[in-house]
Design a protein around this motif. Structure first.
Motif, PDB file in Angstrom:
ATOM      1  N   LEU A  26       0.813  -1.211   0.000  1.00  0.00           N
ATOM      2  CA  LEU A  26       0.000   0.000   0.000  1.00  0.00           C
ATOM      3  C   LEU A  26       0.851   1.268   0.000  1.00  0.00           C
ATOM      4  N   TYR A  30       0.453   4.101  -2.596  1.00  0.00           N
ATOM      5  CA  TYR A  30       0.176   5.479  -2.173  1.00  0.00           C
ATOM      6  C   TYR A  30       1.239   6.437  -2.697  1.00  0.00           C
ATOM      7  N   VAL A 199      -1.800   4.884   5.153  1.00  0.00           N
ATOM      8  CA  VAL A 199      -2.167   3.547   4.678  1.00  0.00           C
ATOM      9  C   VAL A 199      -2.313   2.527   5.790  1.00  0.00           C
TER      10      VAL A 199
END
Length: 485
Positions: A26, A30, A199
């Motif tokens: 993630l 991101y 995240v």
């Protein structure tokens, strides 16, 4: 106690590693989404501009080729126009001469000489000559005028104007590309710590979902759906059939010697053919049954080796699980009139008369609740007389249920059963064994008096039929099970 603690720490460690992996994935997502989002847009715009420049170059090259081709055509058209003008001028000169001759003869005729046939004839002849020549002159002049108008709107001139316009557009696109390249080179500052805070909650929810979703699905199936199977009456695949005869196991072991008589043929999977006589005739058989190509391919019973005796002498072949150290094979006899439901995935070889497909009946049970609970809608019934060789992990067993005493076996171990037996399913007894993947959701239950069921001694753990087994492979197994494969 130490074993329990070790298992607990191993479980926690694996889940922690999963969490760290999710966080890392993630974070990367991101990072690219936020910090490099604008640059990605600029790169996409630059790529689009580059594509447009390439399209412009191709268009200009094509236009230039067409202009060169049209230039030759234009020169040819100009020569044709010159020829048309010459023809028109010549025709007009001849028409003028003919008109002058006619005017001359006409001027010689006065009113007092109106009945002079000689002069009248000369004037008429001159008129007859003038009329067609005048028509030719008019036609030639019209053709020349039409060609001249076409030259005024020459495609070659239009192509040259379009080339100039495309060249200007390409120069503008190249300037835009340079500006985009300069802007893209400015890399933004990355903020990794803020990204972690962004995240981490999402990663935790994903981890919780990964941990709880499979057990939740299994619990729903076990406690919500599976108990309904116990309430459904057993089904009989072929009611009233095979009341006297039942399949019989002739021999079983790590390897088998199968005799091939004159007039018969042996269809065997190449992976299970260990040896055969050189004198035997061997060919390739594409499908076990040409009426069931899909089932033959899905079960692996395709591209089989066909062995026949020749010169009037019987032959033999040795069949063994050459690629499976735990695999054993068994020879099953289906007498004339016998019928057995068989899963082709367990089939290794078939002995049958030559030039005849083994009789296989496809029986569907779409309207039965039992089929929807177990997700098996089709059954393949093999009919005798024939001999079949089946495979099993660590051995193959044949049992006959006693009257009023149905027999229960693990569903994953079932190879086949007599078509006249009472067949039903019951939920696995231990939930934790099912949750850990040790047992299937259902067990097979066989009842009746005159029939047998065949199963392997140890279910192969590499084959788990069901939606909850082995991800995509489990879904594939479930689909094959629905079609009785």
């Amino acid at each position: 106690m130490n074993t329990l603690l070790r298992y607990l720490f191993q479980w926690l460690g694996s889940k922690l590693m999963t969490l760290l992996g999710i966080v890392a994935i993630l974070l990367v997502a991101y990072w690219f989404r936020t910090e490099w989002g604008e640059i990605s847009k600029l790169l996409k715009t630059a790529s689009a501009v580059e594509n447009k420049i390439a399209e412009k170059k191709t268009s200009i090259q094509k236009l230039r080729s067409e202009a060169e081709r049209l230039g030759d055509a234009a020169q040819k058209a100009m020569k044709e126009l010159e020829n048309l003008d010459n023809v028109a001028n010549k025709a007009q000169e001849e028409a003028k001469k003919a008109k002058a001759d006619y005017d001359y003869w006409k001027s010689l005729i006065g009113w007092w000489e109106y009945f002079d046939k000689t002069k009248l004839k000369n004037a008429a002849d001159a008129w007859a000559i003038y009329v067609p020549k005048n028509g030719i002159a008019i036609t030639a002049q019209a053709a020349a005028d039409l060609a001249r108008k076409a030259q005024e709107n020459s495609p070659w001139a239009l192509k040259q104007a379009k080339i100039d316009m495309e060249q200007k557009d390409m120069e503008s696109l190249q300037a835009e590309k340079e500006v985009l390249a300069t802007t893209t080179a400015k890399t933004p500052v990355q903020r990794l710590i803020l990204s972690v805070y962004e995240v981490l909650p999402t990663a935790l929810w994903i981890l919780v979902g990964c941990i709880l979703t499979p057990p939740a699905i299994k619990a729903l199936l076990y406690f919500g759906i599976a108990p309904q199977a116990d309430k459904v009456a057993p089904i009989i695949i072929m009611p009233g059939g095979n009341t006297q005869l039942a399949p019989q196991m002739l021999s079983s072991g790590v390897s088998l010697d199968v005799a091939v008589s004159v007039g018969d043929e042996l269809l065997v999977h190449p992976d299970y053919l260990q040896s055969t006589a050189k004198s035997a005739r061997k060919q390739t058989k594409w499908f076990l049954n040409h009426h069931l190509p899909f089932s033959s391919i899905a079960s692996g019973m395709c591209l089989l080796t066909r062995i026949r005796a020749q010169d009037g002498e019987n032959e033999s072949a040795k069949i063994s699980a050459t690629r499976d150290p735990l695999g054993e094979v068994a020879l099953i006899e289906l007498p004339a009139g016998a019928a057995m439901v068989l899963y082709p995935r367990s089939l290794v070889a078939v002995m049958k008369p030559q030039n005849q497909d083994i009789p296989i009946t496809r029986i569907w049970r779409l309207k039965n609740l039992h089929s929807w609970l177990t997700l098996q809608f089709r059954y393949l019934v093999f009919h005798g007389p024939c001999n079949i060789v089946v495979k099993g992990c660590r051995g193959v067993c044949v049992e006959k249920p006693a009257p009023e005493k149905p027999r229960l076996i693990n569903q994953a171990a079932t190879i086949g059963f007599s078509a006249n037996l009472d067949y039903s399913n019951t939920r696995s007894e231990v939930f934790l064994s099912y949750l850990r993947g040790k047992d299937d959701l259902f067990n097979d239950l066989f009842g009746g008096e005159k029939g047998v069921f065949i199963y392997e001694e140890m279910p192969d753990l590499r084959r788990k039929a069901g939606l909850t087994g082995r991800g995509i492979e489990g879904i594939t197994d479930a689909l094959l099970k629905a079609f009785g494969v």
